[in-house]
Scaffold this motif. Structure first.
Motif, short mmCIF file in Angstrom:
data_model
loop_
_atom_site.label_atom_id
_atom_site.label_comp_id
_atom_site.label_asym_id
_atom_site.label_seq_id
_atom_site.Cartn_x
_atom_site.Cartn_y
_atom_site.Cartn_z
N LYS A 302 0.83 -1.21 0.00
CA LYS A 302 0.00 0.00 0.00
C LYS A 302 0.86 1.25 0.00
CE LYS A 302 -4.14 -1.89 2.25
NZ LYS A 302 -5.00 -1.85 3.46
N GLN A 303 1.97 1.20 0.74
CA GLN A 303 2.84 2.37 0.79
C GLN A 303 3.57 2.60 -0.53
OE1 GLN A 303 2.70 4.63 2.88
NE2 GLN A 303 4.46 5.86 2.29
N LEU A 304 3.96 1.53 -1.20
CA LEU A 304 4.61 1.67 -2.51
C LEU A 304 3.68 2.33 -3.51
CD1 LEU A 304 6.52 -1.74 -2.85
CD2 LEU A 304 7.50 0.51 -2.37
N VAL A 305 2.41 1.97 -3.47
CA VAL A 305 1.43 2.60 -4.36
C VAL A 305 1.22 4.05 -3.96
CG1 VAL A 305 -0.98 2.59 -5.11
CG2 VAL A 305 0.26 0.43 -4.88
N LEU A 327 12.23 -6.02 6.26
CA LEU A 327 11.11 -5.34 6.91
C LEU A 327 11.20 -5.53 8.42
CD1 LEU A 327 9.90 -6.72 4.06
CD2 LEU A 327 7.91 -5.43 4.80
N THR A 328 11.18 -4.43 9.15
CA THR A 328 11.14 -4.49 10.61
C THR A 328 9.73 -4.15 11.05
OG1 THR A 328 13.45 -3.81 10.78
CG2 THR A 328 12.09 -3.59 12.76
N LEU A 329 9.10 -5.06 11.77
CA LEU A 329 7.73 -4.88 12.21
C LEU A 329 7.68 -4.17 13.55
CD1 LEU A 329 7.68 -7.20 10.05
CD2 LEU A 329 5.74 -8.16 11.31
N ASN A 330 6.54 -3.61 13.88
CA ASN A 330 6.32 -3.02 15.20
C ASN A 330 5.95 -4.06 16.24
OD1 ASN A 330 6.75 -0.20 14.71
ND2 ASN A 330 4.82 -0.15 13.57
N VAL A 331 5.79 -5.28 15.82
CA VAL A 331 5.33 -6.35 16.71
C VAL A 331 6.35 -6.63 17.81
CG1 VAL A 331 4.73 -8.80 16.83
CG2 VAL A 331 3.90 -7.39 14.93
N ARG A 531 -7.65 11.79 18.74
CA ARG A 531 -6.64 11.99 17.71
C ARG A 531 -6.46 10.69 16.94
NH1 ARG A 531 -0.44 14.31 18.50
NH2 ARG A 531 -0.05 14.63 16.27
N LYS A 532 -6.53 10.77 15.61
CA LYS A 532 -6.61 9.59 14.75
C LYS A 532 -5.42 8.65 14.94
CE LYS A 532 -8.20 7.20 11.18
NZ LYS A 532 -8.29 7.85 9.87
N VAL A 533 -5.73 7.36 15.10
CA VAL A 533 -4.71 6.31 15.19
C VAL A 533 -4.96 5.31 14.06
CG1 VAL A 533 -3.72 4.45 16.57
CG2 VAL A 533 -4.51 6.54 17.70
N THR A 534 -3.99 5.15 13.19
CA THR A 534 -4.06 4.16 12.12
C THR A 534 -3.08 3.04 12.45
OG1 THR A 534 -4.56 5.88 10.49
CG2 THR A 534 -3.82 3.74 9.65
N PRO A 535 -3.58 1.85 12.82
CA PRO A 535 -2.67 0.77 13.23
C PRO A 535 -1.57 0.52 12.21
CG PRO A 535 -4.95 0.16 13.66
CD PRO A 535 -4.99 1.44 12.87
N ALA A 536 -0.33 0.50 12.68
CA ALA A 536 0.84 0.34 11.81
C ALA A 536 1.57 -0.96 12.13
CB ALA A 536 1.79 1.53 11.96
N VAL A 537 1.63 -1.85 11.15
CA VAL A 537 2.32 -3.13 11.34
C VAL A 537 3.82 -2.98 11.12
CG1 VAL A 537 2.53 -5.49 10.48
CG2 VAL A 537 0.28 -4.45 10.68
N VAL A 538 4.21 -2.18 10.13
CA VAL A 538 5.62 -2.08 9.72
C VAL A 538 6.27 -0.83 10.29
CG1 VAL A 538 7.19 -1.91 7.76
CG2 VAL A 538 5.16 -3.37 7.61
N LYS A 539 7.44 -1.03 10.85
CA LYS A 539 8.24 0.07 11.39
C LYS A 539 9.11 0.68 10.29
CE LYS A 539 11.72 0.91 15.02
NZ LYS A 539 12.49 0.24 16.10
N SER A 540 9.77 -0.18 9.51
CA SER A 540 10.62 0.30 8.41
C SER A 540 10.77 -0.79 7.37
CB SER A 540 12.01 0.71 8.94
OG SER A 540 12.70 -0.43 9.44
N LYS A 544 17.84 -2.84 -0.82
CA LYS A 544 19.19 -2.42 -1.22
C LYS A 544 19.55 -1.15 -0.45
CE LYS A 544 18.79 -4.55 -5.77
NZ LYS A 544 18.82 -4.35 -7.24
N ASP A 545 19.74 -0.04 -1.15
CA ASP A 545 20.12 1.20 -0.48
C ASP A 545 18.95 2.15 -0.29
OD1 ASP A 545 22.80 0.36 -0.43
OD2 ASP A 545 23.13 1.13 -2.46
N ARG A 546 17.74 1.64 -0.55
CA ARG A 546 16.57 2.52 -0.50
C ARG A 546 15.72 2.23 0.72
NH1 ARG A 546 11.33 2.38 -3.34
NH2 ARG A 546 11.94 0.37 -4.23
N LEU A 547 15.33 3.29 1.43
CA LEU A 547 14.48 3.17 2.61
C LEU A 547 13.09 3.70 2.28
CD1 LEU A 547 14.24 2.57 5.70
CD2 LEU A 547 14.86 4.98 6.07
N VAL A 548 12.07 2.88 2.52
CA VAL A 548 10.69 3.30 2.28
C VAL A 548 10.16 3.95 3.55
CG1 VAL A 548 8.34 2.55 1.76
CG2 VAL A 548 10.28 1.49 0.59
N LYS A 549 9.72 5.19 3.43
CA LYS A 549 9.18 5.91 4.58
C LYS A 549 7.68 5.65 4.71
CE LYS A 549 12.56 9.68 4.57
NZ LYS A 549 12.75 11.15 4.53
N PHE A 550 7.27 5.42 5.95
CA PHE A 550 5.85 5.19 6.23
C PHE A 550 5.27 6.41 6.95
CE2 PHE A 550 7.36 1.01 5.42
CZ PHE A 550 6.27 0.28 4.97
#
Length: 766
Positions: A302-305, A327-331, A531-540, A544-550
């Motif tokens: 979803k974040q890539l899109v 992928l590092t999860l918040n779990v 204040r809106k809370v959207t449950p987040a499974v992924v931390k980061s 390769k050398d690219r970091l996807v920001k959430f």
């Protein structure tokens, strides 16, 4: 002068002078003449052709990179410890000769009927794709099989003009140097079919449990149709519209084969749609691992899109499953273990399918969220990902039932709504709790009269008591008092997916679909003071050398602090004096912890819920009846054999027990809610209402409300005739409330829950 001369002179004098032409002509004509326009057009064509020749000479066919870039994905807990590795990519190359000729042709019929005749490109389709890319419309159809093969094997999936031009040039060159059979083999071996399957061999196994060489034409046509939208068209998870679309696509493929004379029409007429087999979890994904991996993948896709790195969810899914991600999860590993243990001790260890067939139909799902950060700290998707592929934590096909009632109250408080007689709606506002009371709007019946649990009449009750006892008739009327459009608007702001939902009174009973993840987000927003809370499974996520920001899981203020805190205050009464008191209030591990929450039990006992929270932890637990063979929704009545009466599974039973066993171990130090409100059981004791003369009309509160009326409505008139609305069609309840003086402690009735048409017919929570 003779007559002839005179006549000629008169004719000359009588003629009108011809208009004089402008020596310079108009300004527009000077600059835009047909010659100039044609000249410019042909000049541009020549320039375009010259540019294409240059590109053709400059761009070489690169080495295939698809196989070389395939890697494993690595998944980690929040502390960095490895949760799972996905292993090698699920692909096995097969020679085209191993795929039956008719099956080969299904792909040609689906994607590119002129494949065997064209030069490898569709200039018209490519031009359309370039225009759509430039205009931001994303991926569009029109590419040939050769172009799609080139994209899969030689290029990245990015939707850019540069990539489109490279695709065009390389496709022309590949078509000149490679046979059509080799191109087709490359295409069907590199395409992504969903379910983690790359290539036709992996797809044949994933969907039909056969090798590619044993595929039938019908099965091949489904796989060919699937390539257009693997996620949307996977029969196991497709919506009704998705199933209809893939059937249409399947018919389109076979009809094209008949048109091309690759399939006899009489044989075609006898073909039936080949329903794929249910998906199976991959090795190494046993237990909860697969559910966590799946949830992480979905969040990344979803974040890539969202950030434009993928054109759509199919493209994003292909990018993620191709591998190379960390992928590092918040779990939280400790909380995850505690949640799994709670489900096992409170539910799954008590199920025995041999003794009770219904036990084989029981599914559970849960999601636990930190309301201050939005992190999903634990998730339970089902008994085992390999045995039950679909995650119960994220599925949204079951009714949330009475867990929706707090949303109605939140909307009322946020909008300063009033009852029909103009009284502000507050925790101590009195409503009529008569079962099947016709709902009214401005003195008119709206055609909705839901029954209460066990058809019980409560008479005049406060909103606080109505929440504690989950009284359907009160919240049905409240929804209309607020306005269902406003209720659904607030539901969306709190975190529910309301797209396509009708704003009708029946929704007050939670008759829509929702997931444990979704409801955890709604209640976390209430816990977080609006204040809106959207449950987040992924931390980061790194590739390769690219970091996807959430995005930050904590959003803006969606309802006022006072409205959110008042709902929290009211929901403490559900635990201390309502449908969850036995499982939660009286749990010895509670140790004085303040708790807010709501039970829910849906129509025909197909789902049961408890969503509860402390100041630092929100957990949503759902229990679902799902036929083990067909996947259809079924009743859970009689599960485990240990519930009283006829054994209805209600929200205050197993869901609340699971919640309590987990929360009171995982919550940390005992804490109290910091509430900015002077309403509700959390800040003041419940006050019994004073009976009014009118048993139907909502009347004046017993105490002065905290907010002043902001608008006036006509008072509701007492009905003078029998209701004209159709009564609810649910089966009447068969279980009477237990007498606490003569029976073991059980929960009071959980009266919420969306019936299929009108209301819930759940059972006792206990």
């Amino acid at each position: 002068m003779g007559r002839a001369d005179e006549r000629r002179a008169r004719q000359r004098g009588g003629r009108r002078a011809a208009p004089k032409r402008s020596s310079g002509g108009s300004g527009i004509r000077r600059f835009f003449t047909w010659k100039k326009i044609l000249g410019t057009f042909f000049s541009l064509c020549l320039l375009g052709m010259a540019a294409f020749v240059v590109l053709y000479l400059m761009i070489d066919v690169p080495k295939g990179n698809a196989a070389a870039t395939q890697q494993s994905n690595i998944y980690k807990y929040s502390d960095g410890k490895v949760l799972a590795r996905t292993g090698k990519v699920n692909r096995e190359l097969v020679d085209l000769a191993e795929v039956p000729k008719p099956v080969q042709r299904t792909f040609v019929a689906a994607e590119n009927k002129s494949f065997y005749k064209d030069a490898g490109v569709d200039f018209k389709g490519t031009a359309r794709g370039l225009l759509n890319t430039l205009s931001g419309k994303g991926k569009q159809g029109g590419s040939t099989i050769t172009q799609q093969y080139v994209k899969n094997y030689y290029l990245e999936q990015d939707q850019t003009v540069t990539r489109k031009l490279k695709e065009l040039v390389i496709s022309l060159k590949v078509d000149r140097t490679t046979s059509k059979d080799d191109i087709l083999a490359g295409y069907i071996n590199t395409s992504y079919y969903g379910r983690g399957a790359y290539g036709i061999q992996a797809a044949a196994q994933a969907y039909y449990r056969v090798d590619a060489r044993k595929l039938s034409v019908e099965q091949g046509a489904y796989l060919a149709a699937l390539l257009q939208a693997p996620s949307q068209y996977d029969w196991a998870v497709a919506t009704d519209s998705g199933k209809e679309l893939v059937k249409q696509r399947w018919n389109y493929v076979l009809n094209n084969m008949v048109e091309e004379k690759w399939l006899d029409s009489s044989k075609r007429d006898g073909m039936k749609f080949p329903v794929p087999k249910p998906p199976q979890g991959a090795p190494g994904m046993e237990g909860q691992t697969g559910y966590l991996v799946e949830a992480a993948n979905l969040a990344l896709e979803k974040q890539l899109v969202a950030q434009g790195s993928a054109s759509d969810m199919e493209d994003a899914e292909a990018k993620v499953t191709a591998g190379g991600w960390t992928l590092t999860l918040n779990v939280d590993k400790k909380k995850q273990t505690q949640l799994e243990k709670s489900v096992k001790t409170q539910l799954t260890s008590k199920l025995d399918e041999d003794k009770r067939p219904v036990d084989g139909d029981i599914q559970a799902g849960a999601v636990s969220v930190d309301p201050k950060t939005g992190k999903v700290v634990a998730l339970y998707g089902g008994v085992d990902y390999v045995k039950h592929y679909r995650s119960n934590a994220t599925r949204r096909d079951y009714q949330p039932a009475s867990t929706f009632k707090p949303v109605i109250l939140a909307a009322a408080l946020e909008d300063d709504a009033e009852t029909q007689d103009g009284t502000p709606i507050a925790a101590n506002t009195i409503y009529d709790g008569t079962s099947k009371r016709p709902v009214e709007d401005d003195g008119k019946k709206v055609g909705f009269a839901p029954p209460n649990e066990d058809d019980e009449d409560y008479g005049d009750v406060t909103v606080q008591t109505a929440m504690n006892k989950s009284i359907n008739s009160v919240f049905a009327q409240m929804g209309v008092d607020v306005g269902m459009e406003k209720v659904m608007e607030v539901a969306g702001e709190l975190g529910m997916d309301t797209e396509g939902m009708e704003a009708v009174p029946a929704q007050t009973l939670g008759s829509m679909g929702a997931s444990p993840m979704e409801m955890a987000g709604v209640y976390a927003t209430l816990d977080n003071h609006g204040r809106k809370v959207t449950p987040a499974v992924v931390k980061s996520a790194e590739h390769k050398d690219r970091l996807v920001k959430f995005p930050d899981p904590i959003g803006e203020q969606v309802i006022s602090i006072e409205a959110a805190d008042t709902v929290t205050s009211v929901l403490t009464g559900v635990v201390d004096d309502g449908t969850a008191r036995t499982s939660v209030r009286e749990n010895p591990a509670r140790d004085g912890q303040q708790v807010a929450g709501k039970t829910g039990t849906s129509d025909k006992n197909r789902s049961a819920w408890f969503v509860g929270y402390t100041p630092n932890l929100v957990t949503s637990v759902g229990m679902f009846g799902e036929d083990a063979k067909t996947g259809a929704q079924v009743t859970m009545q009689g599960a485990t054999g240990e519930l009283p009466g006829k054994g209805r599974v209600a929200g205050g039973s197993f869901p609340a027990r699971i919640w309590a066993a987990y929360t009171f171990n995982a919550m940390g130090e005992v804490s109290k809610f910091d509430l900015d409100t002077d309403q509700g059981a959390g800040v003041e004791p419940t006050v019994p209402p004073t009976p009014t003369e009118d048993p139907v009309t909502p009347s004046t509160p017993t105490t002065q409300p905290t907010s002043k009326p902001t608008k006036t409505k006509k008072p509701t008139k007492e009905p003078t005739e029998q209701p004209t609305t159709q009564e609810p069609t649910q089966e009447p309840p068969t279980e009477e409330p237990s007498d606490p003086a003569t029976t073991p402690p059980v929960e009071p009735p959980d009266t919420g829950g969306g019936g299929e048409e009108d209301g819930e017919q759940g059972g006792l929570d206990g």
